[in-house]
Scaffold this motif. Structure first.
Motif, PDB file in Angstrom:
ATOM      1  N   THR A  70     123.002 -19.465  76.003  1.00  0.00           N
ATOM      2  CA  THR A  70     123.029 -18.001  76.032  1.00  0.00           C
ATOM      3  C   THR A  70     122.239 -17.412  74.876  1.00  0.00           C
ATOM      4  OG1 THR A  70     125.236 -18.110  77.035  1.00  0.00           O
ATOM      5  CG2 THR A  70     124.531 -15.990  76.143  1.00  0.00           C
ATOM      6  N   ILE A  71     122.410 -18.000  73.683  1.00  0.00           N
ATOM      7  CA  ILE A  71     121.661 -17.536  72.511  1.00  0.00           C
ATOM      8  C   ILE A  71     120.166 -17.740  72.724  1.00  0.00           C
ATOM      9  CG2 ILE A  71     121.283 -17.890  70.041  1.00  0.00           C
ATOM     10  CD1 ILE A  71     124.190 -18.758  69.824  1.00  0.00           C
ATOM     11  N   GLN A  72     119.809 -18.866  73.341  1.00  0.00           N
ATOM     12  CA  GLN A  72     118.393 -19.171  73.563  1.00  0.00           C
ATOM     13  C   GLN A  72     117.743 -18.173  74.514  1.00  0.00           C
ATOM     14  OE1 GLN A  72     117.682 -23.076  75.156  1.00  0.00           O
ATOM     15  NE2 GLN A  72     115.587 -23.157  74.394  1.00  0.00           N
ATOM     16  N   MET A  73     118.549 -17.557  75.402  1.00  0.00           N
ATOM     17  CA  MET A  73     118.012 -16.557  76.319  1.00  0.00           C
ATOM     18  C   MET A  73     117.462 -15.344  75.583  1.00  0.00           C
ATOM     19  SD  MET A  73     121.017 -16.774  79.206  1.00  0.00           S
ATOM     20  CE  MET A  73     120.618 -15.177  79.893  1.00  0.00           C
ATOM     21  N   PHE A  74     117.997 -15.093  74.372  1.00  0.00           N
ATOM     22  CA  PHE A  74     117.599 -13.903  73.637  1.00  0.00           C
ATOM     23  C   PHE A  74     116.805 -14.226  72.373  1.00  0.00           C
ATOM     24  CE2 PHE A  74     121.562 -13.026  75.875  1.00  0.00           C
ATOM     25  CZ  PHE A  74     121.212 -11.916  76.624  1.00  0.00           C
ATOM     26  N   VAL A  75     116.796 -15.500  71.966  1.00  0.00           N
ATOM     27  CA  VAL A  75     116.079 -15.902  70.755  1.00  0.00           C
ATOM     28  C   VAL A  75     114.964 -16.857  71.158  1.00  0.00           C
ATOM     29  CG1 VAL A  75     116.225 -17.038  68.511  1.00  0.00           C
ATOM     30  CG2 VAL A  75     118.125 -15.631  69.333  1.00  0.00           C
TER      31      VAL A  75
ATOM     32  N   SER B  36     111.409   2.406  80.101  1.00  0.00           N
ATOM     33  CA  SER B  36     111.210   3.228  78.908  1.00  0.00           C
ATOM     34  C   SER B  36     111.700   4.649  79.182  1.00  0.00           C
ATOM     35  CB  SER B  36     109.734   3.262  78.502  1.00  0.00           C
ATOM     36  OG  SER B  36     108.938   3.823  79.526  1.00  0.00           O
ATOM     37  N   GLY B  37     112.204   5.305  78.124  1.00  0.00           N
ATOM     38  CA  GLY B  37     112.650   6.682  78.225  1.00  0.00           C
ATOM     39  C   GLY B  37     113.838   6.860  79.141  1.00  0.00           C
ATOM     40  N   PHE B  38     113.916   8.056  79.753  1.00  0.00           N
ATOM     41  CA  PHE B  38     115.023   8.361  80.668  1.00  0.00           C
ATOM     42  C   PHE B  38     115.010   7.441  81.877  1.00  0.00           C
ATOM     43  CE2 PHE B  38     116.586  10.587  84.440  1.00  0.00           C
ATOM     44  CZ  PHE B  38     117.894  10.858  84.049  1.00  0.00           C
ATOM     45  N   ASP B  39     113.799   7.105  82.360  1.00  0.00           N
ATOM     46  CA  ASP B  39     113.701   6.180  83.501  1.00  0.00           C
ATOM     47  C   ASP B  39     114.323   4.832  83.168  1.00  0.00           C
ATOM     48  OD1 ASP B  39     112.406   8.137  84.885  1.00  0.00           O
ATOM     49  OD2 ASP B  39     110.389   7.361  84.501  1.00  0.00           O
ATOM     50  N   GLY B  40     114.127   4.373  81.931  1.00  0.00           N
ATOM     51  CA  GLY B  40     114.704   3.095  81.530  1.00  0.00           C
ATOM     52  C   GLY B  40     116.221   3.134  81.498  1.00  0.00           C
ATOM     53  N   VAL B  41     116.790   4.258  81.018  1.00  0.00           N
ATOM     54  CA  VAL B  41     118.251   4.404  80.986  1.00  0.00           C
ATOM     55  C   VAL B  41     118.811   4.439  82.407  1.00  0.00           C
ATOM     56  CG1 VAL B  41     120.162   5.904  80.289  1.00  0.00           C
ATOM     57  CG2 VAL B  41     118.216   5.588  78.761  1.00  0.00           C
ATOM     58  N   PHE B  42     118.169   5.219  83.270  1.00  0.00           N
ATOM     59  CA  PHE B  42     118.626   5.305  84.659  1.00  0.00           C
ATOM     60  C   PHE B  42     118.535   3.946  85.348  1.00  0.00           C
ATOM     61  CE2 PHE B  42     117.655   5.976  89.180  1.00  0.00           C
ATOM     62  CZ  PHE B  42     118.793   6.673  89.565  1.00  0.00           C
TER      63      PHE B  42
ATOM     64  N   ILE C 124     121.362   1.649  84.151  1.00  0.00           N
ATOM     65  CA  ILE C 124     122.661   2.021  84.739  1.00  0.00           C
ATOM     66  C   ILE C 124     122.755   1.555  86.184  1.00  0.00           C
ATOM     67  CG2 ILE C 124     124.096   3.982  85.433  1.00  0.00           C
ATOM     68  CD1 ILE C 124     123.077   5.476  82.974  1.00  0.00           C
ATOM     69  N   VAL C 125     121.697   1.775  86.951  1.00  0.00           N
ATOM     70  CA  VAL C 125     121.712   1.393  88.370  1.00  0.00           C
ATOM     71  C   VAL C 125     121.848  -0.118  88.523  1.00  0.00           C
ATOM     72  CG1 VAL C 125     120.321   1.288  90.473  1.00  0.00           C
ATOM     73  CG2 VAL C 125     120.438   3.405  89.155  1.00  0.00           C
ATOM     74  N   ILE C 126     121.074  -0.889  87.771  1.00  0.00           N
ATOM     75  CA  ILE C 126     121.106  -2.349  87.906  1.00  0.00           C
ATOM     76  C   ILE C 126     122.466  -2.906  87.481  1.00  0.00           C
ATOM     77  CG2 ILE C 126     120.134  -4.502  87.011  1.00  0.00           C
ATOM     78  CD1 ILE C 126     117.431  -3.145  86.893  1.00  0.00           C
ATOM     79  N   ILE C 127     122.974  -2.450  86.341  1.00  0.00           N
ATOM     80  CA  ILE C 127     124.264  -2.962  85.841  1.00  0.00           C
ATOM     81  C   ILE C 127     125.398  -2.611  86.800  1.00  0.00           C
ATOM     82  CG2 ILE C 127     125.978  -2.741  83.997  1.00  0.00           C
ATOM     83  CD1 ILE C 127     123.668  -2.413  82.033  1.00  0.00           C
ATOM     84  N   LEU C 128     125.417  -1.357  87.285  1.00  0.00           N
ATOM     85  CA  LEU C 128     126.477  -0.963  88.218  1.00  0.00           C
ATOM     86  C   LEU C 128     126.347  -1.685  89.558  1.00  0.00           C
ATOM     87  CD1 LEU C 128     126.848   2.890  87.601  1.00  0.00           C
ATOM     88  CD2 LEU C 128     128.262   1.010  86.749  1.00  0.00           C
ATOM     89  N   THR C 129     125.126  -1.972  89.976  1.00  0.00           N
ATOM     90  CA  THR C 129     124.939  -2.703  91.237  1.00  0.00           C
ATOM     91  C   THR C 129     125.462  -4.124  91.124  1.00  0.00           C
ATOM     92  OG1 THR C 129     122.960  -1.398  91.737  1.00  0.00           O
ATOM     93  CG2 THR C 129     123.263  -3.429  92.968  1.00  0.00           C
ATOM     94  N   PHE C 130     125.139  -4.798  90.030  1.00  0.00           N
ATOM     95  CA  PHE C 130     125.678  -6.142  89.813  1.00  0.00           C
ATOM     96  C   PHE C 130     127.211  -6.123  89.761  1.00  0.00           C
ATOM     97  CE2 PHE C 130     121.541  -7.546  87.607  1.00  0.00           C
ATOM     98  CZ  PHE C 130     121.097  -8.179  88.748  1.00  0.00           C
TER      99      PHE C 130
ATOM    100  N   ALA D 225     120.048  -7.432  80.168  1.00  0.00           N
ATOM    101  CA  ALA D 225     119.335  -7.591  78.895  1.00  0.00           C
ATOM    102  C   ALA D 225     118.366  -8.759  78.952  1.00  0.00           C
ATOM    103  CB  ALA D 225     120.342  -7.783  77.764  1.00  0.00           C
ATOM    104  N   TYR D 226     118.796  -9.850  79.632  1.00  0.00           N
ATOM    105  CA  TYR D 226     117.916 -11.012  79.775  1.00  0.00           C
ATOM    106  C   TYR D 226     116.690 -10.655  80.619  1.00  0.00           C
ATOM    107  CZ  TYR D 226     116.319 -15.598  81.349  1.00  0.00           C
ATOM    108  OH  TYR D 226     115.549 -16.695  81.655  1.00  0.00           O
ATOM    109  N   LEU D 227     116.899  -9.933  81.717  1.00  0.00           N
ATOM    110  CA  LEU D 227     115.781  -9.520  82.566  1.00  0.00           C
ATOM    111  C   LEU D 227     114.875  -8.533  81.826  1.00  0.00           C
ATOM    112  CD1 LEU D 227     117.656  -8.981  85.970  1.00  0.00           C
ATOM    113  CD2 LEU D 227     116.301 -10.959  85.273  1.00  0.00           C
ATOM    114  N   TYR D 228     115.471  -7.644  81.041  1.00  0.00           N
ATOM    115  CA  TYR D 228     114.693  -6.656  80.292  1.00  0.00           C
ATOM    116  C   TYR D 228     113.828  -7.342  79.239  1.00  0.00           C
ATOM    117  CZ  TYR D 228     113.699  -2.737  77.164  1.00  0.00           C
ATOM    118  OH  TYR D 228     113.075  -1.801  76.381  1.00  0.00           O
TER     119      TYR D 228
END
Length: 434
Positions: free
Chosen positions: A290-295, A146-152, A155-161, A134-137
């Motif tokens: 952590t909050i500052q990363m998103f705000v 964006s779209g289906f490519d964004g979902v895929f 998933i790949v990045i989160i599962l890889t980490f 989410a921070y990288l995004y």
């Protein structure tokens, strides 16, 4: 220490264990250099350019991962999920009676708790991987978002980490079984030490600035080296320091034989809690970061709030120091039970000279533990906030190795050397054969 490793190298069994440990470290360093897919590396490098210290949240995790976090590599999460899972399970073992009974069941109970720790590691890995994604995004680092490519892609990045954190856990367990030392600690040690060359380069750059007219660096850089050596000596001294409570065992007659009657002591380590209070305190104070990363706050209340909790500010340093003391006492309170220790002494016909068995003994042990814990907590607090104080005085922030990192490195090195020495002693001990 070098003599110990040289002697261990001469023993074939220990040499195999050392080589196996080194091989796992090499695998870890290779994984820490392989970036996950769908990441804009140039934009990531720009974003993470200032993440070099170990006082901030991301900087601290980056030190642990050996620089993997700032490059978004396979091992970016490093052993952080496993450490957090171990701490949570350890605390729950004290709070939940079924887990406490399981911990006392011996080897089978420990295997079940280890299994729960693994499952918890995967869950925490997914959560931390999702937060990092989410921070990288939000920072526009992710490609195809964006779209289906964004979902895929997500998933790949989160599962890889997450897979990387699980692989790190497995590598640590392999070191425990086939290598030397505690596996997770060894990987933590390797990640921190790998940042050493960057610290040397930083000092060289600061020293070069002295030739460019800023002559104060001719004095600051040698001062850093001297302080670094003094911190290592101080940590070694405090790691080995202990308060010994004298114990006298009464004589007892069993048949025709007399048992007991010897004098010994109960060692109370000055640094009983290790680096856990620092981890607890830094995790607690990382909430604003952590909050500052998103705000993104450029003015108003949130800007003042984030500035107040800046890792280079005095408020952060004061709270950091106080929280380390608090969590030191908290950890000791759940790990040491003076009443149980006094009862064990009484069951084994042991007593502290001049102290009556029972409640007086438990009160005496509690008093000693409280005093020793205060000294250990002050020691941890001073080591942790020293980089903050030094940065405020000299204006140099973001050295790659700070007090916390040195504490971990020295502690792991001492423990590993002791384990090698104990294994060498077992192989040379002839017992009753002579």
């Amino acid at each position: 220490m070098f003599e110990t490793f040289r002697n261990a190298w001469k023993i074939a069994d220990l040499r195999k264990k050392i080589l196996y440990t080194l091989m796992v470290i090499v695998v870890f360093r290779i994984g820490a250099a392989i970036p996950v897919p769908f990441i804009d590396l140039e934009a990531l490098k720009t974003l993470m350019g200032s993440m070099t210290g170990d006082t901030g949240l991301l900087g601290y995790f980056n030190i642990i991962s050996g620089g993997g976090l700032e490059k978004a590599t396979l091992f970016a999460l490093s052993v952080t999920p496993y450490i957090n899972a171990s701490i949570i399970i350890q605390l729950l073992t004290v709070a939940i009676p079924p887990l406490e009974r399981m911990a006392k069941e011996g080897e089978e109970g420990r295997k079940k708790i280890a299994k729960y720790t693994r499952y918890s590691t995967i869950v925490l890995g997914l959560i931390q991987a999702g937060a990092y994604y989410a921070y990288l995004y939000n920072s526009n680092i992710v490609k195809y978002n964006s779209g289906f490519d964004g979902v895929f892609t997500a998933i790949v990045i989160i599962l890889t980490f997450t897979a990387g954190s699980a692989l790190m856990m497995w590598l640590g367990e392999q070191i425990n079984e086939k290598g030397i030392g505690n596996g997770i600690s060894i990987l933590l040690f390797a990640g921190i030490v790998s940042r050493g060359p960057s610290m040397v380069l930083q000092l060289v750059e600061y020293f070069k600035m002295g030739f460019e007219g800023q002559t104060q660096y001719f004095f600051i850089v040698p001062a850093i080296v001297v302080i670094f050596i003094l911190i290592i000596a101080f940590i070694v001294l405090m790691t080995d320091a202990e308060r010994r409570i004298p114990i006298q065992y009464a004589k007892r007659v069993v048949g025709r034989k007399v048992y007991g009657g010897q004098s010994t002591h109960m060692p109370i380590k000055v640094n009983m809690s290790g680096v856990l209070p620092i981890i607890f305190a830094s995790s607690f104070l990382s909430i604003p970061s952590t909050i500052q990363m998103f705000v993104q706050a450029k003015e108003g209340f949130w800007k003042g709030f984030f500035d107040a909790f800046s890792t280079t500010g005095w408020l952060y340093g004061v709270l950091y120091f106080l929280l380390i003391i608090f969590f030191s006492y908290f950890y000791i309170s759940i790990q040491y039970n003076p009443i149980e220790m006094a009862n064990n002494l009484k069951k084994n016909n042991g007593a502290i000279p001049g102290i009556r068995p029972g409640k007086p003994t438990s009160d005496f042990i509690m008093k000693i533990i409280s005093k020793v814990c205060l000294i250990g907590a002050l020691f941890l607090g001073v080591v942790a906030i020293l980089p903050i104080i030094f940065g405020a005085v000299t204006g140099i922030h973001g050295l790659s190795l700070g007090g916390t990192s040195i504490l971990i490195v020295v502690g792991v090195a001492i423990e590993t050397v002791r384990q090698i020495e104990s294994q060498m002693l077992m192989r040379h001990y002839k017992g009753f054969l002579e």
